[in-house]
Design a protein around this motif. Structure first.
Motif, PDB file in Angstrom:
ATOM      1  N   ASP A 213       0.841  -1.192   0.000  1.00 23.00           N
ATOM      2  CA  ASP A 213       0.000   0.000   0.000  1.00 23.00           C
ATOM      3  C   ASP A 213       0.884   1.253   0.000  1.00 23.00           C
ATOM      4  OD1 ASP A 213       1.050  -0.199   2.512  1.00 23.00           O
ATOM      5  OD2 ASP A 213      -0.850   0.036   3.590  1.00 23.00           O
ATOM      6  N   TYR A 214       2.099   1.091  -0.492  1.00 24.04           N
ATOM      7  CA  TYR A 214       3.021   2.212  -0.630  1.00 24.04           C
ATOM      8  C   TYR A 214       3.906   1.978  -1.849  1.00 24.04           C
ATOM      9  CZ  TYR A 214       6.192  -1.073   1.730  1.00 24.04           C
ATOM     10  OH  TYR A 214       6.930  -2.178   2.074  1.00 24.04           O
ATOM     11  N   ASN A 215       4.666   2.979  -2.240  1.00 23.53           N
ATOM     12  CA  ASN A 215       5.591   2.871  -3.366  1.00 23.53           C
ATOM     13  C   ASN A 215       7.010   2.631  -2.865  1.00 23.53           C
ATOM     14  OD1 ASN A 215       3.732   3.491  -5.596  1.00 23.53           O
ATOM     15  ND2 ASN A 215       3.610   5.513  -4.649  1.00 23.53           N
ATOM     16  N   ILE A 216       7.798   1.974  -3.676  1.00 23.90           N
ATOM     17  CA  ILE A 216       9.217   1.782  -3.383  1.00 23.90           C
ATOM     18  C   ILE A 216       9.982   2.806  -4.212  1.00 23.90           C
ATOM     19  CG2 ILE A 216      11.172   0.192  -3.485  1.00 23.90           C
ATOM     20  CD1 ILE A 216       9.092  -2.100  -3.354  1.00 23.90           C
ATOM     21  N   MET A 217      10.587   3.763  -3.543  1.00 22.65           N
ATOM     22  CA  MET A 217      11.262   4.873  -4.216  1.00 22.65           C
ATOM     23  C   MET A 217      12.773   4.622  -4.237  1.00 22.65           C
ATOM     24  SD  MET A 217       8.418   6.520  -4.571  1.00 22.65           S
ATOM     25  CE  MET A 217       9.081   7.973  -5.394  1.00 22.65           C
ATOM     26  N   LEU A 218      13.320   4.371  -5.402  1.00 24.31           N
ATOM     27  CA  LEU A 218      14.757   4.148  -5.532  1.00 24.31           C
ATOM     28  C   LEU A 218      15.442   5.475  -5.814  1.00 24.31           C
ATOM     29  CD1 LEU A 218      14.869   0.893  -7.713  1.00 24.31           C
ATOM     30  CD2 LEU A 218      14.811   1.100  -5.223  1.00 24.31           C
ATOM     31  N   ILE A 219      16.377   5.844  -4.941  1.00 26.97           N
ATOM     32  CA  ILE A 219      17.120   7.086  -5.128  1.00 26.97           C
ATOM     33  C   ILE A 219      18.611   6.777  -5.147  1.00 26.97           C
ATOM     34  CG2 ILE A 219      15.309   8.381  -3.938  1.00 26.97           C
ATOM     35  CD1 ILE A 219      17.393   8.729  -1.604  1.00 26.97           C
TER      36      ILE A 219
ATOM     37  N   GLU B  35       6.174  18.153 -10.304  1.00 28.83           N
ATOM     38  CA  GLU B  35       4.813  17.983 -10.832  1.00 28.83           C
ATOM     39  C   GLU B  35       4.561  16.528 -11.241  1.00 28.83           C
ATOM     40  OE1 GLU B  35       4.810  20.757 -14.013  1.00 28.83           O
ATOM     41  OE2 GLU B  35       4.467  22.528 -12.728  1.00 28.83           O
ATOM     42  N   CYS B  36       5.544  15.921 -11.880  1.00 25.99           N
ATOM     43  CA  CYS B  36       5.418  14.524 -12.304  1.00 25.99           C
ATOM     44  C   CYS B  36       5.401  13.584 -11.101  1.00 25.99           C
ATOM     45  CB  CYS B  36       6.550  14.154 -13.260  1.00 25.99           C
ATOM     46  SG  CYS B  36       6.420  14.931 -14.885  1.00 25.99           S
ATOM     47  N   LEU B  37       6.211  13.905 -10.093  1.00 24.57           N
ATOM     48  CA  LEU B  37       6.253  13.077  -8.885  1.00 24.57           C
ATOM     49  C   LEU B  37       4.887  13.062  -8.191  1.00 24.57           C
ATOM     50  CD1 LEU B  37       7.897  11.420  -6.806  1.00 24.57           C
ATOM     51  CD2 LEU B  37       8.441  13.587  -5.675  1.00 24.57           C
ATOM     52  N   ILE B  38       4.252  14.217  -8.115  1.00 23.80           N
ATOM     53  CA  ILE B  38       2.925  14.312  -7.488  1.00 23.80           C
ATOM     54  C   ILE B  38       1.923  13.413  -8.217  1.00 23.80           C
ATOM     55  CG2 ILE B  38       0.965  15.855  -7.080  1.00 23.80           C
ATOM     56  CD1 ILE B  38       3.055  18.091  -6.566  1.00 23.80           C
TER      57      ILE B  38
ATOM     58  N   ASN C  13       9.629  17.336  -2.581  1.00 18.03           N
ATOM     59  CA  ASN C  13       9.677  15.993  -3.182  1.00 18.03           C
ATOM     60  C   ASN C  13       9.791  14.912  -2.102  1.00 18.03           C
ATOM     61  OD1 ASN C  13       9.613  17.248  -5.627  1.00 18.03           O
ATOM     62  ND2 ASN C  13      11.723  16.764  -6.204  1.00 18.03           N
ATOM     63  N   VAL C  14      10.656  15.149  -1.140  1.00 21.17           N
ATOM     64  CA  VAL C  14      10.871  14.167  -0.077  1.00 21.17           C
ATOM     65  C   VAL C  14       9.594  13.961   0.728  1.00 21.17           C
ATOM     66  CG1 VAL C  14      12.144  13.660   2.038  1.00 21.17           C
ATOM     67  CG2 VAL C  14      13.334  14.632   0.067  1.00 21.17           C
ATOM     68  N   GLU C  15       8.861  15.041   0.973  1.00 24.70           N
ATOM     69  CA  GLU C  15       7.599  14.932   1.711  1.00 24.70           C
ATOM     70  C   GLU C  15       6.626  14.017   0.981  1.00 24.70           C
ATOM     71  OE1 GLU C  15       6.072  18.817   2.383  1.00 24.70           O
ATOM     72  OE2 GLU C  15       7.771  19.449   3.631  1.00 24.70           O
ATOM     73  N   HIS C  16       6.518  14.186  -0.330  1.00 26.79           N
ATOM     74  CA  HIS C  16       5.626  13.341  -1.123  1.00 26.79           C
ATOM     75  C   HIS C  16       6.090  11.880  -1.091  1.00 26.79           C
ATOM     76  CE1 HIS C  16       3.109  16.495  -2.671  1.00 26.79           C
ATOM     77  NE2 HIS C  16       4.137  17.156  -3.182  1.00 26.79           N
ATOM     78  N   MET C  17       7.401  11.686  -1.178  1.00 24.99           N
ATOM     79  CA  MET C  17       7.951  10.325  -1.160  1.00 24.99           C
ATOM     80  C   MET C  17       7.691   9.636   0.173  1.00 24.99           C
ATOM     81  SD  MET C  17      11.658  10.759  -3.006  1.00 24.99           S
ATOM     82  CE  MET C  17      11.844  11.407  -4.666  1.00 24.99           C
ATOM     83  N   LYS C  18       7.918  10.358   1.263  1.00 26.24           N
ATOM     84  CA  LYS C  18       7.754   9.789   2.603  1.00 26.24           C
ATOM     85  C   LYS C  18       6.280   9.469   2.887  1.00 26.24           C
ATOM     86  CE  LYS C  18      11.958  10.075   4.553  1.00 26.24           C
ATOM     87  NZ  LYS C  18      12.656   8.941   5.219  1.00 26.24           N
ATOM     88  N   GLU C  19       5.397  10.324   2.405  1.00 29.77           N
ATOM     89  CA  GLU C  19       3.967  10.122   2.643  1.00 29.77           C
ATOM     90  C   GLU C  19       3.432   8.919   1.879  1.00 29.77           C
ATOM     91  OE1 GLU C  19       1.980  13.706   1.602  1.00 29.77           O
ATOM     92  OE2 GLU C  19       2.820  14.863   3.270  1.00 29.77           O
ATOM     93  N   ASN C  20       4.055   8.623   0.757  1.00 25.75           N
ATOM     94  CA  ASN C  20       3.499   7.611  -0.146  1.00 25.75           C
ATOM     95  C   ASN C  20       4.416   6.434  -0.439  1.00 25.75           C
ATOM     96  OD1 ASN C  20       0.931   9.109  -1.150  1.00 25.75           O
ATOM     97  ND2 ASN C  20       2.565  10.615  -1.379  1.00 25.75           N
ATOM     98  N   GLY C  21       5.555   6.361   0.253  1.00 22.04           N
ATOM     99  CA  GLY C  21       6.463   5.271  -0.069  1.00 22.04           C
ATOM    100  C   GLY C  21       7.603   5.098   0.916  1.00 22.04           C
ATOM    101  N   VAL C  22       8.460   4.146   0.577  1.00 18.26           N
ATOM    102  CA  VAL C  22       9.689   3.883   1.321  1.00 18.26           C
ATOM    103  C   VAL C  22      10.855   4.270   0.422  1.00 18.26           C
ATOM    104  CG1 VAL C  22      11.135   2.088   2.344  1.00 18.26           C
ATOM    105  CG2 VAL C  22       8.659   1.995   2.636  1.00 18.26           C
ATOM    106  N   ILE C  23      11.770   5.042   0.941  1.00 16.72           N
ATOM    107  CA  ILE C  23      12.890   5.525   0.139  1.00 16.72           C
ATOM    108  C   ILE C  23      14.085   4.594   0.301  1.00 16.72           C
ATOM    109  CG2 ILE C  23      14.478   7.430  -0.276  1.00 16.72           C
ATOM    110  CD1 ILE C  23      12.361   9.345   0.735  1.00 16.72           C
TER     111      ILE C  23
END
Length: 446
Positions: A275-281, A336-339, A361-371
């Motif tokens: 129920d979250y995204n996996i964000m590869l950085i 914009e694309c990240l949102i 960007n980090v706020e959106h990532m943290k709210e919706n995924g694991v970095i």
């Protein structure tokens, strides 16, 4: 394992019962194979009538069946495996139904194989005909192309039970070890929740272990050979018996093996229902895109490459966006694309190297995924990107020293925002993928 009495054997009691096929073209060959099987340690015989030259001739089939029973004195499964499920002959559903019912009404059949996907109404008529004659039904499904999800395998086995099968059987083709794990997990689960015996197998060399650990997993019949095989991965019946006894005598070891296979599958299911995204950085060249592709395959999750997403969204190359709008303009487009991407869950997202530089960007990532931060040494990064023409930030500075300077500027930021850190130097993509999955499980427990 659930028990079923048929003749002088009990399916689901003791070791899995060994069934061997007769795949003969004529009566003489049937007789020859039956003589060999009679002297074997096999418990059951499968009469594959789709291999007969006269496979639709009832008299020929019943004559062959009588010979097999007289010579072997073993319980016989009568099977016409259709071409649709990997058999030797194509046949229409109507003709299949008529043939099976004719055999049941005119012969002395112990067990009849009924393909589940013949159609519910046809299956019901065949099952009724079988049970009127006190013949047991082994309902089957064979997939020679792939291994369905474990949930789908369990669903099919449950469907067989609802169609009043006496035994539920499924055989699948694995593409890798995870497919075998999936089949084993589905077997263990089905054995617990079904009220009838279960028979499962993963075909081919990769799936051979599934034919051997039935006593642990809950599969009550395993298929071997005395002579010609009827499916890939079958083991000679004598050797098969020896291995079944070995599993029985070393039950603790093989139970642990099956539990590990089930655990791997449970992790896969859990990861698939994220129920979250996996964000590869990570810095450019850290392997985000390559790892994302492998992770997507291993976890059966969709992947999104942010740079590719931006290119499609803007209809311009990354370098062209930098030339036209500068880095600040690119970062605005990136946000914009990240949102948009974050509106959905359960994706593997490969982010641009500078995506985490903006707090928004980090706020959106943290709210919706694991970095997940992928790291590598400057030398490794250089080796990976030196031949790339689409790294505008390195234009005129394609050297280890500049890369190291730039990495140092971003290093503290990467470490600050990362939930999971993975070093990628001198590791295969497969190992990196496994490490990420393992750490995701640990992260989810926190």
């Amino acid at each position: 394992m659930k028990k079923l009495h048929i003749g002088n054997i009990v399916i689901g009691e003791g070791l899995p019962k060994v069934c061997v096929p007769i795949v003969a073209e004529d009566i003489d060959e049937i007789r020859n194979q039956a003589v060999k099987i009679a002297d074997s340690s096999a418990d059951l015989v499968e009469f594959r009538i789709d291999f007969l030259n006269k496979s639709r001739d009832i008299e020929n089939i019943l004559n062959g069946l009588k010979i097999i029973k007289d010579i072997t004195n073993k319980c016989v499964i009568v099977t016409f495996r259709t071409g649709f499920e990997g058999g030797n002959e194509e046949i229409s559903r109507d003709k299949y139904e008529k043939l099976i019912i004719d055999i049941l009404e005119n012969g002395n059949v112990d067990i009849i194989d009924v393909e589940m996907f013949t159609g519910d109404e046809a299956v019901e008529r065949i099952v009724n005909a079988a049970h009127r004659r006190n013949t047991k039904v082994i309902m089957s499904n064979h997939d020679f192309q792939k291994t369905p999800d474990s949930e789908e395998i369990i669903k099919r086995l449950k469907k067989m039970e609802s169609l009043r099968a006496d035994i539920a059987k499924i055989a699948v083709m694995p593409k890798d070890k995870s497919d075998v794990d999936r089949l084993i997990y589905a077997t263990v689960t089905s054995d617990k929740c079904l009220a009838i015996p279960v028979v499962t197998m993963s075909m081919g060399e990769d799936g051979k272990i599934s034919r051997l650990v039935g006593e642990i997993s809950g599969s009550t019949i395993t298929f071997g050979t005395v002579g010609k095989a009827s499916a890939p991965g079958q083991v000679e019946s004598g050797e098969l018996k020896k291995f079944l006894e070995k599993v029985h005598n070393e039950a603790e070891y093989y139970t642990e093996m099956v539990e590990k296979m089930c655990s791997a599958c449970k992790m896969e299911i859990k990861m698939k229902n994220l129920d979250y995204n996996i964000m590869l950085i990570g810095f450019m060249g850290a392997g985000k895109t390559t790892v994302s592709t492998r992770l997507s395959k291993d976890m059966s999750l969709p992947e999104i490459d942010m740079d590719a997403y931006i290119v499609k969204n803007q209809n311009m190359k990354i370098s062209e966006i930098f030339d036209k709008y500068g880095e600040e303009g690119f970062r605005t487009i990136e946000t914009e694309c990240l949102i948009e991407i974050m509106k959905n869950k359960g994706n593997i997202v490969s982010c641009g190297g500078g995506a985490v530089l903006k707090d928004e960007n980090v706020e959106h990532m943290k709210e919706n995924g694991v970095i997940v931060l992928l790291t590598a040494t400057p030398q490794t990064i250089y080796e990976r990107v030196r031949n790339s023409n689409d790294r505008p930030i390195l234009n005129g500075n394609m050297n280890v020293e500049f890369i190291e300077q730039l990495m140092n500027k971003r290093k503290s930021r990467y470490l600050e925002v990362a939930d999971i850190i993975i070093e990628t130097d001198n590791k295969s993509i497969a190992d990196i993928s496994k490490e990420i999955q393992s750490k995701l499980v640990e992260f989810a427990k926190k």
